[in-house]
Design a protein around this motif. Sequence first.
Motif, PDB file in Angstrom:
ATOM      1  N   GLN A  24       0.817  -1.213   0.000  1.00 22.76           N
ATOM      2  CA  GLN A  24       0.000   0.000   0.000  1.00 22.76           C
ATOM      3  C   GLN A  24       0.858   1.274   0.000  1.00 22.76           C
ATOM      4  OE1 GLN A  24      -2.466  -0.248   3.480  1.00 22.76           O
ATOM      5  NE2 GLN A  24      -3.674  -1.941   2.684  1.00 22.76           N
ATOM      6  N   GLY A  25       2.179   1.098  -0.015  1.00 17.95           N
ATOM      7  CA  GLY A  25       3.071   2.242  -0.002  1.00 17.95           C
ATOM      8  C   GLY A  25       3.312   2.813   1.389  1.00 17.95           C
ATOM      9  N   ARG A  26       2.883   2.111   2.407  1.00 20.60           N
ATOM     10  CA  ARG A  26       3.038   2.567   3.789  1.00 20.60           C
ATOM     11  C   ARG A  26       4.333   1.976   4.349  1.00 20.60           C
ATOM     12  NH1 ARG A  26      -2.882   1.143   5.961  1.00 20.60           N
ATOM     13  NH2 ARG A  26      -1.990   1.814   7.942  1.00 20.60           N
ATOM     14  N   VAL A  27       5.447   2.442   3.792  1.00 17.62           N
ATOM     15  CA  VAL A  27       6.758   1.842   4.040  1.00 17.62           C
ATOM     16  C   VAL A  27       7.171   1.932   5.503  1.00 17.62           C
ATOM     17  CG1 VAL A  27       9.204   1.943   3.423  1.00 17.62           C
ATOM     18  CG2 VAL A  27       7.462   2.259   1.659  1.00 17.62           C
ATOM     19  N   SER A  28       7.001   3.087   6.119  1.00 16.95           N
ATOM     20  CA  SER A  28       7.422   3.245   7.520  1.00 16.95           C
ATOM     21  C   SER A  28       6.702   2.258   8.430  1.00 16.95           C
ATOM     22  CB  SER A  28       7.160   4.668   8.006  1.00 16.95           C
ATOM     23  OG  SER A  28       7.976   5.567   7.317  1.00 16.95           O
ATOM     24  N   GLU A  29       5.405   2.125   8.239  1.00 13.14           N
ATOM     25  CA  GLU A  29       4.624   1.187   9.053  1.00 13.14           C
ATOM     26  C   GLU A  29       5.017  -0.258   8.741  1.00 13.14           C
ATOM     27  OE1 GLU A  29       0.255   2.749   9.549  1.00 13.14           O
ATOM     28  OE2 GLU A  29       1.085   3.372   7.595  1.00 13.14           O
ATOM     29  N   ALA A  30       5.311  -0.535   7.469  1.00 12.99           N
ATOM     30  CA  ALA A  30       5.729  -1.883   7.069  1.00 12.99           C
ATOM     31  C   ALA A  30       7.052  -2.249   7.735  1.00 12.99           C
ATOM     32  CB  ALA A  30       5.859  -1.964   5.550  1.00 12.99           C
ATOM     33  N   HIS A  59      16.627  -3.535   5.260  1.00 10.03           N
ATOM     34  CA  HIS A  59      16.733  -3.128   3.859  1.00 10.03           C
ATOM     35  C   HIS A  59      15.715  -2.047   3.492  1.00 10.03           C
ATOM     36  CE1 HIS A  59      17.438  -3.449  -0.428  1.00 10.03           C
ATOM     37  NE2 HIS A  59      16.144  -3.591  -0.595  1.00 10.03           N
ATOM     38  N   ASN A  60      14.549  -2.073   4.120  1.00  8.75           N
ATOM     39  CA  ASN A  60      13.467  -1.168   3.736  1.00  8.75           C
ATOM     40  C   ASN A  60      13.347   0.096   4.573  1.00  8.75           C
ATOM     41  OD1 ASN A  60      12.483  -2.650   1.530  1.00  8.75           O
ATOM     42  ND2 ASN A  60      11.474  -4.074   2.904  1.00  8.75           N
ATOM     43  N   VAL A  61      14.264   0.317   5.526  1.00  8.25           N
ATOM     44  CA  VAL A  61      14.219   1.568   6.295  1.00  8.25           C
ATOM     45  C   VAL A  61      14.337   2.721   5.299  1.00  8.25           C
ATOM     46  CG1 VAL A  61      15.432   3.023   7.964  1.00  8.25           C
ATOM     47  CG2 VAL A  61      15.140   0.596   8.423  1.00  8.25           C
ATOM     48  N   PRO A  62      13.376   3.648   5.333  1.00  5.03           N
ATOM     49  CA  PRO A  62      13.394   4.736   4.349  1.00  5.03           C
ATOM     50  C   PRO A  62      14.591   5.669   4.497  1.00  5.03           C
ATOM     51  CG  PRO A  62      11.273   4.625   5.491  1.00  5.03           C
ATOM     52  CD  PRO A  62      12.216   3.706   6.199  1.00  5.03           C
ATOM     53  N   GLY A  63      15.142   6.072   3.365  1.00  5.00           N
ATOM     54  CA  GLY A  63      16.188   7.086   3.341  1.00  5.00           C
ATOM     55  C   GLY A  63      17.455   6.697   4.061  1.00  5.00           C
ATOM     56  N   ASP A  64      18.136   7.710   4.540  1.00  7.33           N
ATOM     57  CA  ASP A  64      19.417   7.488   5.220  1.00  7.33           C
ATOM     58  C   ASP A  64      19.331   7.897   6.688  1.00  7.33           C
ATOM     59  OD1 ASP A  64      19.161  10.174   4.831  1.00  7.33           O
ATOM     60  OD2 ASP A  64      21.182  10.480   4.041  1.00  7.33           O
ATOM     61  N   ASP A  65      18.208   7.618   7.312  1.00  9.20           N
ATOM     62  CA  ASP A  65      17.975   7.978   8.711  1.00  9.20           C
ATOM     63  C   ASP A  65      18.628   6.939   9.621  1.00  9.20           C
ATOM     64  OD1 ASP A  65      17.028   8.667  11.208  1.00  9.20           O
ATOM     65  OD2 ASP A  65      14.951   8.922  10.566  1.00  9.20           O
ATOM     66  N   VAL A  66      19.865   7.190   9.994  1.00  8.72           N
ATOM     67  CA  VAL A  66      20.643   6.246  10.791  1.00  8.72           C
ATOM     68  C   VAL A  66      19.983   5.984  12.138  1.00  8.72           C
ATOM     69  CG1 VAL A  66      22.865   5.888  11.958  1.00  8.72           C
ATOM     70  CG2 VAL A  66      22.802   6.846   9.651  1.00  8.72           C
TER      71      VAL A  66
END
Length: 110
Positions: A24-30, A59-66
């Motif tokens: 569904q494109g809800r990457v953060s929740e996924a 692998h799916n953590v969005p962006g480069d948010d360490v």
Amino acid sequence: MRGTLARDHMSRGLEALSDALYSQGRVSEAVEASFEAAAYALAAKNWDNFERQFMTACHNVPGDDVDRYLRGIASGLNLDPSRWLAADTTVEKMYRPLDVVLRLLPNNAI
């Protein structure tokens, strides 16, 4: 169902939830659901599911948010990330968890 003793079933249920959220494109929740699934697989000592779910989440953590990445790793391993997040540099933040992770997991799960 959170808190259930049927940890393996909860792990697989959260993995299915993660797949649905991701589609569904809800990457953060996924990603959060994948890390939670990994935590249940870890508790169940289901190393195959743990490895797959944990690596999918990483692998799916969005962006480069360490910081978000490290909080996810900590949640997947049922650990407190505050010591890691307090590091001064990104390199220190990324390497601090390794000693804990290497001691926590059996060789076949690393």
